[in-house]
Design a protein around this motif. Structure first.
Motif, PDB file in Angstrom:
ATOM      1  N   MET A   1       5.590   5.691   6.778  1.00 55.77           N
ATOM      2  CA  MET A   1       6.637   4.800   6.294  1.00 55.77           C
ATOM      3  C   MET A   1       6.084   3.875   5.214  1.00 55.77           C
ATOM      4  SD  MET A   1       9.789   3.547   6.521  1.00 55.77           S
ATOM      5  CE  MET A   1      10.451   4.059   8.122  1.00 55.77           C
ATOM      6  N   LEU A   2       6.780   3.774   4.108  1.00 55.70           N
ATOM      7  CA  LEU A   2       6.449   2.804   3.070  1.00 55.70           C
ATOM      8  C   LEU A   2       7.388   1.617   3.215  1.00 55.70           C
ATOM      9  CD1 LEU A   2       4.993   1.925   0.438  1.00 55.70           C
ATOM     10  CD2 LEU A   2       6.833   3.100  -0.805  1.00 55.70           C
ATOM     11  N   TYR A   3       6.815   0.438   3.424  1.00 58.29           N
ATOM     12  CA  TYR A   3       7.607  -0.788   3.498  1.00 58.29           C
ATOM     13  C   TYR A   3       7.540  -1.520   2.167  1.00 58.29           C
ATOM     14  CZ  TYR A   3       7.916  -0.426   8.609  1.00 58.29           C
ATOM     15  OH  TYR A   3       8.192  -0.029   9.902  1.00 58.29           O
ATOM     16  N   ILE A   4       8.696  -1.875   1.625  1.00 59.10           N
ATOM     17  CA  ILE A   4       8.773  -2.733   0.446  1.00 59.10           C
ATOM     18  C   ILE A   4       9.192  -4.108   0.959  1.00 59.10           C
ATOM     19  CG2 ILE A   4       9.773  -3.039  -1.846  1.00 59.10           C
ATOM     20  CD1 ILE A   4       8.285  -0.409  -1.556  1.00 59.10           C
ATOM     21  N   ILE A   5       8.306  -5.092   0.886  1.00 61.72           N
ATOM     22  CA  ILE A   5       8.522  -6.361   1.579  1.00 61.72           C
ATOM     23  C   ILE A   5       8.515  -7.529   0.600  1.00 61.72           C
ATOM     24  CG2 ILE A   5       7.663  -7.900   3.399  1.00 61.72           C
ATOM     25  CD1 ILE A   5       6.254  -5.428   4.602  1.00 61.72           C
ATOM     26  N   GLY A   6       9.548  -8.348   0.665  1.00 63.72           N
ATOM     27  CA  GLY A   6       9.618  -9.556  -0.144  1.00 63.72           C
ATOM     28  C   GLY A   6       8.854 -10.688   0.528  1.00 63.72           C
ATOM     29  N   LEU A   7       8.062 -11.419  -0.267  1.00 62.54           N
ATOM     30  CA  LEU A   7       7.271 -12.519   0.285  1.00 62.54           C
ATOM     31  C   LEU A   7       8.014 -13.847   0.299  1.00 62.54           C
ATOM     32  CD1 LEU A   7       3.691 -12.025  -1.204  1.00 62.54           C
ATOM     33  CD2 LEU A   7       4.503 -11.536   1.097  1.00 62.54           C
ATOM     34  N   GLY A   8       9.064 -13.969  -0.479  1.00 59.72           N
ATOM     35  CA  GLY A   8       9.723 -15.260  -0.601  1.00 59.72           C
ATOM     36  C   GLY A   8       9.282 -15.980  -1.856  1.00 59.72           C
ATOM     37  N   LEU A   9       9.474 -17.294  -1.890  1.00 58.70           N
ATOM     38  CA  LEU A   9       9.315 -18.033  -3.131  1.00 58.70           C
ATOM     39  C   LEU A   9       8.085 -18.926  -3.215  1.00 58.70           C
ATOM     40  CD1 LEU A   9      13.015 -19.150  -3.581  1.00 58.70           C
ATOM     41  CD2 LEU A   9      11.809 -17.416  -4.895  1.00 58.70           C
ATOM     42  N   CYS A  10       7.525 -19.314  -2.063  1.00 58.67           N
ATOM     43  CA  CYS A  10       6.539 -20.387  -2.145  1.00 58.67           C
ATOM     44  C   CYS A  10       5.231 -20.058  -1.439  1.00 58.67           C
ATOM     45  CB  CYS A  10       7.149 -21.669  -1.584  1.00 58.67           C
ATOM     46  SG  CYS A  10       6.071 -23.101  -1.743  1.00 58.67           S
ATOM     47  N   ASP A  11       5.212 -20.153  -0.107  1.00 55.37           N
ATOM     48  CA  ASP A  11       3.944 -20.010   0.594  1.00 55.37           C
ATOM     49  C   ASP A  11       4.002 -18.905   1.635  1.00 55.37           C
ATOM     50  OD1 ASP A  11       5.232 -21.043   2.882  1.00 55.37           O
ATOM     51  OD2 ASP A  11       4.634 -23.099   2.396  1.00 55.37           O
ATOM     52  N   GLU A  90      10.195  11.282  -3.892  1.00 55.36           N
ATOM     53  CA  GLU A  90       9.798  12.618  -4.355  1.00 55.36           C
ATOM     54  C   GLU A  90       8.818  13.261  -3.388  1.00 55.36           C
ATOM     55  OE1 GLU A  90       8.212  11.860  -8.198  1.00 55.36           O
ATOM     56  OE2 GLU A  90      10.166  11.847  -9.204  1.00 55.36           O
ATOM     57  N   LEU A  91       8.020  12.439  -2.697  1.00 59.83           N
ATOM     58  CA  LEU A  91       7.039  12.943  -1.734  1.00 59.83           C
ATOM     59  C   LEU A  91       7.583  12.972  -0.310  1.00 59.83           C
ATOM     60  CD1 LEU A  91       3.892  11.037  -3.101  1.00 59.83           C
ATOM     61  CD2 LEU A  91       4.472  13.455  -3.417  1.00 59.83           C
ATOM     62  N   ASN A  92       8.903  12.722  -0.159  1.00 58.80           N
ATOM     63  CA  ASN A  92       9.553  12.737   1.160  1.00 58.80           C
ATOM     64  C   ASN A  92       8.952  11.717   2.118  1.00 58.80           C
ATOM     65  OD1 ASN A  92      11.439  14.832   0.573  1.00 58.80           O
ATOM     66  ND2 ASN A  92       9.798  16.336   0.800  1.00 58.80           N
ATOM     67  N   ILE A  93       8.577  10.553   1.577  1.00 61.90           N
ATOM     68  CA  ILE A  93       8.059   9.459   2.392  1.00 61.90           C
ATOM     69  C   ILE A  93       9.214   8.520   2.712  1.00 61.90           C
ATOM     70  CG2 ILE A  93       6.548   7.430   2.404  1.00 61.90           C
ATOM     71  CD1 ILE A  93       4.668   9.035   0.545  1.00 61.90           C
ATOM     72  N   SER A  94       9.404   8.216   3.986  1.00 62.77           N
ATOM     73  CA  SER A  94      10.479   7.306   4.389  1.00 62.77           C
ATOM     74  C   SER A  94      10.205   5.901   3.866  1.00 62.77           C
ATOM     75  CB  SER A  94      10.605   7.272   5.909  1.00 62.77           C
ATOM     76  OG  SER A  94      10.936   8.550   6.412  1.00 62.77           O
ATOM     77  N   ILE A  95      11.272   5.191   3.502  1.00 64.79           N
ATOM     78  CA  ILE A  95      11.137   3.863   2.908  1.00 64.79           C
ATOM     79  C   ILE A  95      12.015   2.872   3.656  1.00 64.79           C
ATOM     80  CG2 ILE A  95      11.457   2.481   0.804  1.00 64.79           C
ATOM     81  CD1 ILE A  95      11.324   5.196  -0.723  1.00 64.79           C
ATOM     82  N   THR A  96      11.479   1.705   3.933  1.00 60.09           N
ATOM     83  CA  THR A  96      12.263   0.592   4.466  1.00 60.09           C
ATOM     84  C   THR A  96      12.048  -0.607   3.554  1.00 60.09           C
ATOM     85  OG1 THR A  96      12.141   1.324   6.765  1.00 60.09           O
ATOM     86  CG2 THR A  96      12.597  -1.018   6.384  1.00 60.09           C
ATOM     87  N   ILE A  97      13.141  -1.173   3.033  1.00 64.16           N
ATOM     88  CA  ILE A  97      13.061  -2.343   2.173  1.00 64.16           C
ATOM     89  C   ILE A  97      13.453  -3.572   2.984  1.00 64.16           C
ATOM     90  CG2 ILE A  97      13.979  -3.476   0.115  1.00 64.16           C
ATOM     91  CD1 ILE A  97      14.409  -0.709  -1.098  1.00 64.16           C
ATOM     92  N   ILE A  98      12.573  -4.557   3.009  1.00 62.05           N
ATOM     93  CA  ILE A  98      12.824  -5.788   3.759  1.00 62.05           C
ATOM     94  C   ILE A  98      12.997  -6.916   2.750  1.00 62.05           C
ATOM     95  CG2 ILE A  98      11.934  -7.390   5.490  1.00 62.05           C
ATOM     96  CD1 ILE A  98      10.347  -5.054   6.670  1.00 62.05           C
ATOM     97  N   HIS A  99      14.223  -7.396   2.631  1.00 62.82           N
ATOM     98  CA  HIS A  99      14.552  -8.393   1.624  1.00 62.82           C
ATOM     99  C   HIS A  99      14.057  -9.776   2.016  1.00 62.82           C
ATOM    100  CE1 HIS A  99      17.102  -5.613  -0.628  1.00 62.82           C
ATOM    101  NE2 HIS A  99      17.530  -5.180   0.534  1.00 62.82           N
ATOM    102  N   ASN A 100      13.996 -10.634   1.018  1.00 63.50           N
ATOM    103  CA  ASN A 100      13.641 -12.029   1.242  1.00 63.50           C
ATOM    104  C   ASN A 100      14.398 -12.862   0.224  1.00 63.50           C
ATOM    105  OD1 ASN A 100      12.245 -14.452   1.953  1.00 63.50           O
ATOM    106  ND2 ASN A 100      10.481 -13.228   2.562  1.00 63.50           N
TER     107      ASN A 100
END
Length: 206
Positions: A1-11, A90-100
């Motif tokens: 699983m590839l996670y795309i994760i938002g860190l937020g704005l500050c710390d 393209e490589l058939n890797i599952s993706i989960t995007i976690i917004h912030n």
């Protein structure tokens, strides 16, 4: 699983609980390091996440994406930029995007509604020999945007009665784009054009 994760704005504490749990489940965590400037050190992030972070500069993201995605079909990998999504699919890797949170919603703290002021405009740094000014005309366009809709009858009669909000479907948007193309005939929009339609952004369901 590839996670795309938002860190937020500050710390380091701006990350969501969902994002933090995802990071802790990952064997490799890449920190995108060229499109934004962190307000804290990488070491502080590593201490909070209890994970070693691998810095990913532009060259790595653009030229070495296979290294980042290595074995992501069988292990969890975290990354903080969306450029890898198409390659991962393209490589058939599952993706989960976690917004912030982002500057686009945090700007509401100033009391203004961003949506009412047109498209977001970037003002680049000037140099001694290059002073781009394309943003100027875009600001002018924004000043002329209508922010409320009226029926034709109310508009003609000068009545300040506004229509309730409507939600445009992706199909409606595509149909209108094609109709405008048919009028202008400049091949800006064609049936073969690539477009991305987004609805229910942030929801876990389609």
């Amino acid at each position: 699983m590839l996670y795309i994760i938002g860190l937020g704005l500050c710390d380091e504490t701006d990350i969501t609980v969902k994002g933090l749990n995802a990071i802790k489940s990952c064997e490799r965590v890449y920190l995108e390091s060229y499109t934004s400037i962190l307000m804290i050190s990488r070491e502080k992030l590593e201490e909070f996440y209890d994970k070693k972070l691998i810095l990913a500069d532009r060259e790595m993201v653009e030229s070495q994406s296979d290294e980042i995605l290595l074995n992501a079909d069988v292990i969890n990998v975290a990354f903080l930029v969306v450029d890898l999504v198409i390659r991962a699919r393209e490589l058939n890797i599952s993706i989960t995007i976690i917004h912030n949170s982002s500057i686009m919603n945090a700007i509401g703290e100033c009391g203004l509604q961003l949506y009412n002021f047109g498209r977001t405009i970037s003002i680049p740094f000037f140099t001694d020999i290059w002073k781009p000014d394309s943003f100027y005309d875009k600001i002018k366009e924004n000043k002329n945007i209508k922010v409320k809709e009226q029926s034709n009858e109310n508009l003609a009669r000068g009545r300040k009665i506004y229509e309730p909000p409507r939600f445009m479907t992706v199909n409606q948007a595509i149909q209108q784009l094609l109709e405008i193309e048919e009028i202008h005939k400049k091949q800006v929009i064609t049936p073969e054009s690539l477009a991305i339609g987004i609805a229910r952004l942030g929801s876990t369901t389609d």
